[in-house]
Design a protein around this motif. Structure first.
Motif, PDB file in Angstrom:
ATOM      1  N   GLU A  47       0.319   5.200   0.957  1.00  0.00           N
ATOM      2  CA  GLU A  47      -0.566   6.196   1.540  1.00  0.00           C
ATOM      3  C   GLU A  47       0.231   7.415   1.952  1.00  0.00           C
ATOM      4  OE1 GLU A  47      -4.048   3.528   3.603  1.00  0.00           O
ATOM      5  OE2 GLU A  47      -2.533   4.436   4.870  1.00  0.00           O
ATOM      6  N   SER A  48      -0.468   8.535   1.917  1.00  0.00           N
ATOM      7  CA  SER A  48       0.101   9.765   2.422  1.00  0.00           C
ATOM      8  C   SER A  48      -1.018  10.528   3.116  1.00  0.00           C
ATOM      9  CB  SER A  48       0.688  10.590   1.276  1.00  0.00           C
ATOM     10  OG  SER A  48       1.189  11.819   1.756  1.00  0.00           O
ATOM     11  N   ASN A  49      -0.808  10.875   4.351  1.00  0.00           N
ATOM     12  CA  ASN A  49      -1.802  11.598   5.140  1.00  0.00           C
ATOM     13  C   ASN A  49      -3.129  10.839   5.206  1.00  0.00           C
ATOM     14  OD1 ASN A  49      -2.711  13.668   6.735  1.00  0.00           O
ATOM     15  ND2 ASN A  49      -3.348  14.952   5.020  1.00  0.00           N
ATOM     16  N   GLY A  50      -3.043   9.512   5.273  1.00  0.00           N
ATOM     17  CA  GLY A  50      -4.239   8.688   5.376  1.00  0.00           C
ATOM     18  C   GLY A  50      -4.999   8.519   4.074  1.00  0.00           C
ATOM     19  N   LYS A  51      -4.442   9.030   2.974  1.00  0.00           N
ATOM     20  CA  LYS A  51      -5.112   8.936   1.681  1.00  0.00           C
ATOM     21  C   LYS A  51      -4.366   7.967   0.778  1.00  0.00           C
ATOM     22  CE  LYS A  51      -6.402  13.742   2.082  1.00  0.00           C
ATOM     23  NZ  LYS A  51      -6.077  15.089   1.610  1.00  0.00           N
ATOM     24  N   LYS A  52      -5.109   7.187   0.016  1.00  0.00           N
ATOM     25  CA  LYS A  52      -4.527   6.210  -0.889  1.00  0.00           C
ATOM     26  C   LYS A  52      -3.870   6.917  -2.067  1.00  0.00           C
ATOM     27  CE  LYS A  52      -5.936   2.161  -3.493  1.00  0.00           C
ATOM     28  NZ  LYS A  52      -7.055   1.341  -3.909  1.00  0.00           N
ATOM     29  N   LYS A  53      -2.658   6.525  -2.374  1.00  0.00           N
ATOM     30  CA  LYS A  53      -1.898   7.129  -3.470  1.00  0.00           C
ATOM     31  C   LYS A  53      -1.528   6.059  -4.485  1.00  0.00           C
ATOM     32  CE  LYS A  53      -1.652  11.241  -1.706  1.00  0.00           C
ATOM     33  NZ  LYS A  53      -2.323  12.357  -2.325  1.00  0.00           N
TER      34      LYS A  53
ATOM     35  N   THR B  43       0.829  -1.194   0.000  1.00  0.00           N
ATOM     36  CA  THR B  43       0.000   0.000   0.000  1.00  0.00           C
ATOM     37  C   THR B  43       0.866   1.246   0.000  1.00  0.00           C
ATOM     38  OG1 THR B  43      -0.100  -0.042   2.407  1.00  0.00           O
ATOM     39  CG2 THR B  43      -1.897  -1.107   1.227  1.00  0.00           C
TER      40      THR B  43
END
Length: 103
Positions: free
Chosen positions: A22-28, A20
């Motif tokens: 993620e950055s700042n809780g967001k999927k990237k 996975t």
């Protein structure tokens, strides 16, 4: 083993960790699910199944994980621990010690 700087790199190559991003809780993105060696992934999964069946300490670890998540996540956690143990066994030329790996 000199190819891998850290144990995490070896575990990632064995596909024993999630891909996975993620950055700042967001999927990237989707990540790179197919990076690494699919045969090592299979081998460590099979080894995890046998280890859970034949060793009481590993089975206890598996049961603790399985209570929090499902069986698939728990068996992958055992496979990840075995991959880490193999890395140190090969790097330091020492035999497997279940107390060190699952203690």
């Amino acid at each position: 083993m000199h190819r891998f700087k850290k144990v995490g790199h070896f575990a990632s190559y064995c596909r024993c960790v999630a891909s996975t991003r993620e950055s700042n809780g967001k999927k990237k993105g989707e990540g790179n699910k197919k990076a690494g060696n699919k045969y090592l992934s299979w081998v460590f999964s099979e080894a995890a199944h046998f280890a859970v069946r034949y060793d009481a300490r590993i089975k206890a670890f598996y049961e603790r994980k399985r209570q929090k998540r499902n069986g698939i996540v728990a068996i992958r956690a055992v496979a990840h621990k075995l991959a880490r143990a193999v890395y140190y066994m090969l790097k330091e030329q020492i035999p497997f010690d279940v107390n060190r790996a699952f203690g």
